[in-house]
Design a protein around this motif. Structure first.
Motif, short mmCIF file in Angstrom:
data_model
loop_
_atom_site.label_atom_id
_atom_site.label_comp_id
_atom_site.label_asym_id
_atom_site.label_seq_id
_atom_site.Cartn_x
_atom_site.Cartn_y
_atom_site.Cartn_z
N GLN A 180 -9.66 -51.07 -25.74
CA GLN A 180 -9.40 -50.54 -27.08
C GLN A 180 -8.11 -49.75 -27.11
OE1 GLN A 180 -13.14 -48.45 -27.57
NE2 GLN A 180 -12.21 -46.48 -27.05
N VAL A 181 -7.41 -49.88 -28.23
CA VAL A 181 -6.20 -49.11 -28.48
C VAL A 181 -6.34 -48.49 -29.86
CG1 VAL A 181 -4.68 -50.46 -26.98
CG2 VAL A 181 -5.00 -51.18 -29.36
N THR A 182 -5.77 -47.31 -30.03
CA THR A 182 -5.81 -46.65 -31.33
C THR A 182 -4.42 -46.64 -31.92
OG1 THR A 182 -7.76 -45.32 -30.82
CG2 THR A 182 -6.33 -44.51 -32.57
N LEU A 183 -4.32 -47.12 -33.15
CA LEU A 183 -3.05 -47.32 -33.84
C LEU A 183 -3.02 -46.48 -35.11
CD1 LEU A 183 -3.31 -51.21 -33.70
CD2 LEU A 183 -2.36 -49.73 -31.93
N TYR A 184 -1.84 -46.09 -35.53
CA TYR A 184 -1.69 -45.31 -36.75
C TYR A 184 -0.93 -46.11 -37.80
CZ TYR A 184 -3.61 -41.10 -34.67
OH TYR A 184 -4.46 -40.18 -34.10
N ARG B 253 -1.63 -51.00 -21.21
CA ARG B 253 -2.33 -50.78 -22.48
C ARG B 253 -1.44 -50.10 -23.51
NH1 ARG B 253 -6.69 -47.15 -24.58
NH2 ARG B 253 -6.22 -45.70 -22.91
N ALA B 254 -0.55 -49.21 -23.06
CA ALA B 254 0.33 -48.52 -24.00
C ALA B 254 1.29 -49.52 -24.65
CB ALA B 254 1.12 -47.43 -23.28
N LYS B 255 1.80 -50.46 -23.88
CA LYS B 255 2.69 -51.49 -24.44
C LYS B 255 1.92 -52.36 -25.43
CE LYS B 255 6.01 -55.07 -23.01
NZ LYS B 255 5.43 -56.29 -23.56
N VAL C 296 7.01 -50.22 -21.88
CA VAL C 296 6.49 -48.86 -22.00
C VAL C 296 6.14 -48.38 -20.60
CG1 VAL C 296 4.72 -47.36 -22.96
CG2 VAL C 296 5.56 -49.29 -24.31
N THR C 297 6.70 -47.25 -20.21
CA THR C 297 6.46 -46.71 -18.87
C THR C 297 6.05 -45.25 -18.98
OG1 THR C 297 8.82 -46.16 -18.65
CG2 THR C 297 8.08 -48.28 -17.76
N LYS C 298 5.37 -44.76 -17.93
CA LYS C 298 4.92 -43.38 -17.89
C LYS C 298 5.45 -42.70 -16.64
CE LYS C 298 0.63 -44.77 -18.30
NZ LYS C 298 -0.85 -44.77 -18.40
N ALA C 299 5.87 -41.46 -16.80
CA ALA C 299 6.31 -40.65 -15.67
C ALA C 299 5.99 -39.19 -15.97
CB ALA C 299 7.81 -40.83 -15.42
N LYS C 300 5.20 -38.58 -15.09
CA LYS C 300 4.76 -37.21 -15.29
C LYS C 300 4.08 -37.08 -16.65
CE LYS C 300 8.10 -35.13 -12.11
NZ LYS C 300 9.18 -34.15 -11.94
N ASP C 301 4.62 -36.24 -17.54
CA ASP C 301 3.96 -36.02 -18.82
C ASP C 301 4.69 -36.69 -19.98
OD1 ASP C 301 6.17 -34.41 -18.75
OD2 ASP C 301 5.20 -32.65 -19.60
N VAL C 302 5.54 -37.67 -19.67
CA VAL C 302 6.33 -38.35 -20.70
C VAL C 302 6.07 -39.85 -20.64
CG1 VAL C 302 8.65 -38.87 -21.56
CG2 VAL C 302 8.14 -36.60 -20.63
N THR D 76 0.84 -41.29 -27.71
CA THR D 76 0.16 -40.13 -27.13
C THR D 76 -1.35 -40.28 -27.22
OG1 THR D 76 0.49 -38.97 -29.24
CG2 THR D 76 2.08 -38.54 -27.49
N GLU D 77 -1.84 -40.93 -28.28
CA GLU D 77 -3.28 -41.14 -28.41
C GLU D 77 -3.82 -42.03 -27.30
OE1 GLU D 77 -6.18 -39.68 -29.83
OE2 GLU D 77 -5.02 -39.84 -31.68
N ASN D 78 -3.03 -43.01 -26.90
CA ASN D 78 -3.52 -44.01 -25.93
C ASN D 78 -3.22 -43.66 -24.48
OD1 ASN D 78 -4.67 -46.46 -27.49
ND2 ASN D 78 -2.81 -45.96 -28.61
N THR D 79 -2.35 -42.69 -24.26
CA THR D 79 -2.01 -42.34 -22.88
C THR D 79 -2.48 -40.94 -22.49
OG1 THR D 79 0.16 -41.42 -23.48
CG2 THR D 79 0.06 -43.79 -22.98
N GLY D 80 -2.70 -40.07 -23.47
CA GLY D 80 -3.03 -38.69 -23.16
C GLY D 80 -1.83 -37.85 -22.79
N LEU D 81 -0.65 -38.45 -22.80
CA LEU D 81 0.56 -37.70 -22.52
C LEU D 81 1.09 -37.10 -23.81
CD1 LEU D 81 2.28 -40.19 -20.03
CD2 LEU D 81 0.78 -38.25 -19.54
N GLY D 82 1.67 -35.92 -23.71
CA GLY D 82 2.04 -35.18 -24.91
C GLY D 82 3.44 -35.41 -25.40
#
Length: 351
Positions: free
Chosen positions: A215-219, A244-246, A275-281, A310-316
């Motif tokens: 599941q993914v949440t979209l706005y 999933r973020a991509k 779409v990539t993740k590193a630390k909190d970004v 941010t909804e789908n990764t938990g990163l701020g």
């Protein structure tokens, strides 16, 4: 640039002037259960001139809070309200009280939105357990006076409202002093702490394999009776992928499905490259052949991307790269040269 591209960009920029307030939101799923840290000095918010504390008074006796209400299309949407807190009254408790059908606060809700909790429901107690990031809400017996068809919507509204509170990621529902294992009408299981993994406004993409779905949440956006645009979160079941973020941004670009009265926030000619993740970004790389250097991108599109990622990764924080570069601004003159942080409150609509 072709006349079509000029038109489609102007149309998107003009179609939405979504009211959005800053400071973070609750998280989406169990992997996203880490707290969102306050942005460092080199991180910008997606809007300005708004207090960063979700419960800070905006004027004497006033508190800013998020409610999840039913819109005129039957979809749940977050609504930001300002309301006075009584002595020893908690923001979360007041938010739930405002979500009761026929409550004394009905005139404080925006036109076109309705409370989802059954008439006469009392919030007997709301306890926050900080070390468990848990909110325990105890409703009166009137909480059970709803139609079975509304049961999931009620669970979603309570869960998403309480997880909008700072440091709350889990919710337990009680009634008349006893913890519920199932909901009282249609027996939806609630024996485990509820998180945003419960989803909101659930739907399924075309051709998915439910056995391997994610599941993914979209706005997306919708219009109020006063033609005010507002964001609507939709949890969509999709085929599982290794990014999933991509997938979420690809689904955002593909737009609303079915007969939902929702509007796209991104035109379909925008391509998500990675779409990539590193630390909190989380970093998203977009390709938009209609974009010209120095031209502002629609703010509503970029804010929807920030909310969805941010909804789908938990990163701020989100870094948006457009055609390989990040030195651009949106139509609100917000710079995206540095990562931007997720807002807490959205949809500050007229009541």
């Amino acid at each position: 640039m072709t006349h079509y591209r000029l038109f489609r960009r102007a149309a998107l920029a003009g179609a939405l002037a979504l009211p959005i307030l800053t400071t973070g939101c609750g998280l989406f799923s169990q992997p996203a259960s880490e707290s969102i840290d306050p942005p460092p000095n080199n991180t910008q918010d997606v809007s300005t001139n708004v207090d960063q504390d979700a419960t800070t008074a905006q004027g004497e006796g006033q508190s800013q809070m998020t409610l999840y209400l039913s819109d005129r299309n039957g979809l749940l949407a977050p609504v930001t309200v300002m309301s006075a807190l009584g002595q020893d009254e908690k923001p979360g408790q007041k938010a739930l009280e405002m979500m009761v059908d026929g409550s004394p606060y009905a005139n404080e809700l925006p036109d076109g939105f309705s409370a989802i909790l059954p008439k006469g429901t009392a919030i007997k107690q709301l306890n926050i357990v900080p070390d468990q990031k848990l909110a325990i809400v105890d409703f009166s017996k009137e909480f059970a006076n709803y139609d079975a068809a509304d049961e999931r919507k009620i669970v979603e509204a309570v869960t998403w409202t309480l997880t909008s509170l700072q440091d709350v990621q889990n919710v337990k529902i009680w009634m008349e002093g006893k913890e519920l294992a199932v909901m009282p009408v249609d027996a939806m299981p609630v024996d485990e702490p509820l998180t945003r993994a419960v989803g909101i406004n659930l739907e399924a993409a075309n051709g998915i394999d439910y056995s391997t779905s994610a599941q993914v949440t979209l706005y997306f956006s919708a219009l109020s009776p006063d033609n005010e645009p507002y964001y609507v979160p939709v949890t969509r079941l999709v085929n599982r992928s290794n990014n999933r973020a991509k997938t979420a941004i690809e689904q955002l670009i593909s737009g609303p499905i079915g007969n939902q009265p929702l509007n796209s926030v991104i035109t379909p000619d925008v391509i998500v490259k990675n779409v990539t993740k590193a630390k909190d970004v989380v970093t998203v790389e977009l390709q938009d052949d209609a974009y010209q250097a120095g031209q502002p991108e629609p703010a509503e599109m970029l804010k929807a991307i920030v909310l969805s990622l941010t909804e789908n990764t938990g990163l701020g924080k989100v870094q948006i790269k457009l055609n390989g570069k990040s030195d651009f601004v949106d139509t609100d003159n917000q710079s995206y040269a540095e990562p931007v942080s997720r807002p807490v409150h959205v949809n500050a609509l007229k009541s």
